[in-house]
Design a protein around this motif. Structure first.
Motif, short mmCIF file in Angstrom:
data_model
loop_
_atom_site.label_atom_id
_atom_site.label_comp_id
_atom_site.label_asym_id
_atom_site.label_seq_id
_atom_site.Cartn_x
_atom_site.Cartn_y
_atom_site.Cartn_z
N ILE A 106 0.87 -1.18 0.00
CA ILE A 106 0.00 0.00 0.00
C ILE A 106 0.90 1.23 0.00
O ILE A 106 1.49 1.59 1.02
N ASP A 107 1.00 1.86 -1.16
CA ASP A 107 2.06 2.84 -1.37
C ASP A 107 1.63 3.89 -2.40
O ASP A 107 2.20 3.97 -3.49
N PRO A 108 0.62 4.70 -2.08
CA PRO A 108 0.17 5.70 -3.06
C PRO A 108 1.25 6.73 -3.39
O PRO A 108 1.17 7.39 -4.44
N PHE A 109 2.22 6.86 -2.50
CA PHE A 109 3.29 7.83 -2.73
C PHE A 109 4.43 7.26 -3.58
O PHE A 109 5.40 7.96 -3.85
N LEU A 110 4.29 5.99 -3.97
CA LEU A 110 5.35 5.31 -4.76
C LEU A 110 6.72 5.53 -4.13
O LEU A 110 7.70 5.84 -4.82
N ARG A 111 6.78 5.32 -2.84
CA ARG A 111 8.05 5.50 -2.14
C ARG A 111 8.98 4.31 -2.36
O ARG A 111 10.20 4.43 -2.17
N ASP A 519 5.73 1.50 7.81
CA ASP A 519 5.27 2.54 6.89
C ASP A 519 3.99 2.20 6.15
O ASP A 519 3.56 2.95 5.27
N ALA A 520 3.40 1.06 6.47
CA ALA A 520 2.15 0.65 5.84
C ALA A 520 1.64 -0.56 6.60
O ALA A 520 2.41 -1.23 7.30
#
Lengths: 522, 147
Positions: A106-111, A519-520
């Motif tokens: 789950i990474d909408p920020f594409l980190r 982080d998620a």
């Protein structure tokens, strides 16, 4: 030319899923064939029973306390050691095809690189390595990523959307509107995370992973040495194999698994003898980890639900076995047959009805910890077939890959390579295997540490939200193979418990600080 | 049995069932006015937080992530004296409650502590925001201490 390595992983698969391990339902002739000619490990444990920590252990050869991925959602450091990097430096071509999951989904920020690589349709992402030279992400020059369905940024989902835009919606929706693991059900019995999936078999991720593997291997020159991690997302839930395959196993015909206690009173007595979080989860009052649907109450699980979930898992396991068969045939057609080591395992197990439970969490019994692990050494290595009863861990995989490739065991690895028989296990020091659990999400704090040694499993529950630090589990595997009889509080076994705990605390590596951040949720 | 470190980064409020409450912070060796000059310029948050773009109109803001998701926000507080801004994500059916707060605090020794807090439902998304905030604060520190 050296020995090539085909490393095959499944996700959330039980030891008893395979015919070679006594499985009686799923037909797994390909893996059984590898087992018959190779080494079967009867006591292989993960170092954590959820995906990200366990997979990080495979890649780094380190325990969780060292690599720092202490639960799902904690990303493996981008500069963490990787056996794939070492193999690549030794001249190996490297690929990971299927599910990686060293970084959060789950990474909408594409980190995280996995999500960036997938969303951009890239083959890899180059970074500057410790030698100052560009190196591909975690040592893999080729990544073709997939997860359990058709949503998200990965290569499989992108491919699927191109092939059939409607296909992604055919899968069970893994997360609900609150981004929690979906408690909904389906199939014939409304079993959790079961769905009759309309997707054609040729578009299912198991087939895609095999096809991508064949394509990548076909692209290599005949004289290449290669390390290919073929990572199937199944049989991890959701249990939604292609509907066309459901006739393989009729759930109505299945015996209930040995670990499912039919009588509710007896089931609850067994749970009550374990640390309190077992019964609390069963009752739905303490869902300690994200991986189990927060809104699902295991006590509502019916015998038919258990049959149907098991049937779906068996079907998925058969599809995996057949997909592996296709890949091995392709490997043989390239003339590599005598020079390929095949290692087959999974990241952790699945409760699959044991104790009236599904999914996974801080429940350190064979359901989640005893894993299928088969090593079929290259014929050219002339290793005799064997079954190994000594306890080993996935932490040994990295050193094993190094040994196969003929390179020195990397300093960062924390365990000797896998043995080829029990005598060698003693020589290599495979006396114990350790498993760690830490979860703190949503204010529900659970810490557990487990040792398996000399036919015993011993788990210490550390202080947390519902534990006071004095509970635990102790099982005699020879006399209690289903771990129904917790001997933790038995005076007769106090010395055994103390010996195991002393060994566990002295064997666990010191935790690397500072703790990496979560982080998620996954 | 060894001592165990403090487990931080996610809420440990065991009595809140649905609301995720997270906080990240960083110490920066720059005076708070300098730090606030960037942090308090709400149209420039994408320069340090992992957004790809940012647009402000009055008390409304739109932030777009690198994956293409745009969040519409109401700016609740923008207090230069307090060096605080607060915002709510609105108009997103998947986010039922949200309050984000960023404070730049004078450490009394010429430096600053920047605190980024989020209270959010669904709770799972709060953890993702916390991760992004942690990365953003690290970048903010690098930007501030190298320029």
């Amino acid at each position: 030319m050296g020995r090539k390595i085909l490393f095959i992983t499944t996700d959330q698969q039980r030891y008893d899923a395979l015919g070679c391990n006594g499985g009686r339902v799923a037909r797994t002739p390909v893996i059984d064939g590898l087992a018959a000619n190779g080494i079967v490990f009867d006591r292989a444990h993960p170092q954590n029973v959820v995906c990200m920590p366990s997979r990080s252990t495979m890649l780094t050869g380190q325990h969780v306390s060292t690599h720092g991925v202490w639960m799902n959602g904690v990303p493996l450091a981008s500069d963490a050691p990787s056996i794939a990097s070492d193999l690549r430096r030794a001249g190996y071509r490297t690929a990971l095809i299927g599910k990686a999951h060293f970084e959060p989904f789950i990474d909408p920020f594409l980190r995280f690189a996995e999500n960036r690589i997938g969303s951009a349709g890239l083959e890899t992402e180059m970074v500057i390595g410790e030698d100052g030279l560009p190196t591909p992400h975690r040592g893999f020059e080729h990544l073709a990523l997939a997860t359990h369905g058709g949503m998200g940024p990965f290569h499989y989902a992108r491919w699927l959307r191109e092939k059939n835009p409607a296909a992604a919606a055919m899968f069970f929706q893994v997360l609900d509107q609150q981004l929690q693991v979906n408690a909904g059900g389906g199939g014939d019995t409304n079993a959790p995370q079961v769905k009759h999936n309309d997707i054609p078999r040729e578009l299912y991720h198991t087939e895609w992973v095999a096809d991508q593997t064949i394509d990548w291997l076909s692209s290599l020159p005949a004289d290449a040495d290669w390390f290919c991690w073929m990572s199937f997302p199944d049989p991890h839930h959701p249990w939604d194999p292609p509907k066309s395959e459901i006739g393989r196993v009729n759930w109505r015909d299945l015996d209930l698994p040995d670990g499912y206690i039919v009588d509710a009173t007896e089931r609850e007595r067994v749970l009550d003898a374990k640390p309190r979080h077992w019964r609390m989860w069963y009752e739905g009052t303490f869902v300690s980890n994200y991986e189990a649907p927060a809104k699902w109450v295991p006590k509502t699980l019916t015998a038919d639900n258990v049959r149907e979930v098991n049937a779906m898992a068996h079907i998925e396991n058969e599809l995996i076995d057949e997909a592996i068969g296709r890949v091995l045939a392709s490997v043989a057609s390239r003339g590599w047959g005598d020079d390929v080591d095949v290692l087959y395992t999974t990241d952790h197990g699945e409760l699959q009805g044991d104790y009236g439970l599904l999914f996974k969490g801080p429940y350190h019994t064979d359901s989640l910890m005893r894993l299928p692990l088969v090593w079929s050494p290259a014929t050219s290595a002339k290793v005799a077939p064997a079954r190994v009863s000594a306890p080993v861990g996935l932490v040994s995989l990295a050193a094993t890959f190094a040994d196969i490739a003929g390179i020195a065991r990397p300093d960062y690895t924390e365990s000797a390579r896998l043995p080829t028989n029990d005598e060698e296990a003693r020589e290599l020091g495979h006396e114990r295997v350790l498993t760690e659990w830490d979860s703190v999400l949503f204010g529900k704090i659970v810490h557990a540490r487990t040792i398996c040694r000399d036919g015993w499993i011993c788990t210490a529950m550390l202080s947390g939200t519902v534990h006071d630090g004095i509970e635990g589990e102790l099982y005699d595997l020879a006399n209690d193979p289903l771990q129904h009889n917790n001997l933790w509080s038995s005076a007769q076994h106090a010395a055994q418990r103390a010996s195991l705990l002393d060994d566990m605390w002295s064997s666990l590596p010191t935790r690397v600080l500072p703790l990496r951040s979560c982080d998620a949720p996954v | 049995m060894p001592d165990f470190p403090t487990w931080s980064g996610v809420s440990t409020n065991r009595y809140i069932a649905r609301m995720g409450s997270v906080r990240r912070h960083v110490h920066i060796n720059r005076d708070p006015d300098t730090v606030w000059a960037l942090v308090g310029d709400l149209a420039r948050q994408h320069e340090w937080f992992p957004f790809s773009s940012c647009r402000v109109e009055g008390n409304k803001r739109w932030m777009t992530t690198p994956s293409g998701i745009t969040f519409e926000e109401d700016i609740i507080t923008h207090d230069h004296a307090l060096r605080r801004f607060q915002y709510r994500i609105v108009g997103n059916p998947g986010i039922t409650s949200h309050l984000g707060t960023c404070d730049v605090i004078d450490d009394g020794h010429g430096g600053s502590t920047v605190v980024y807090s989020t209270d959010m439902e669904p709770e799972a998304l709060a953890i993702v925001v916390a991760g992004a905030a942690g990365e953003g604060l690290d970048k903010l520190k690098r930007l501030m201490e190298t320029t």
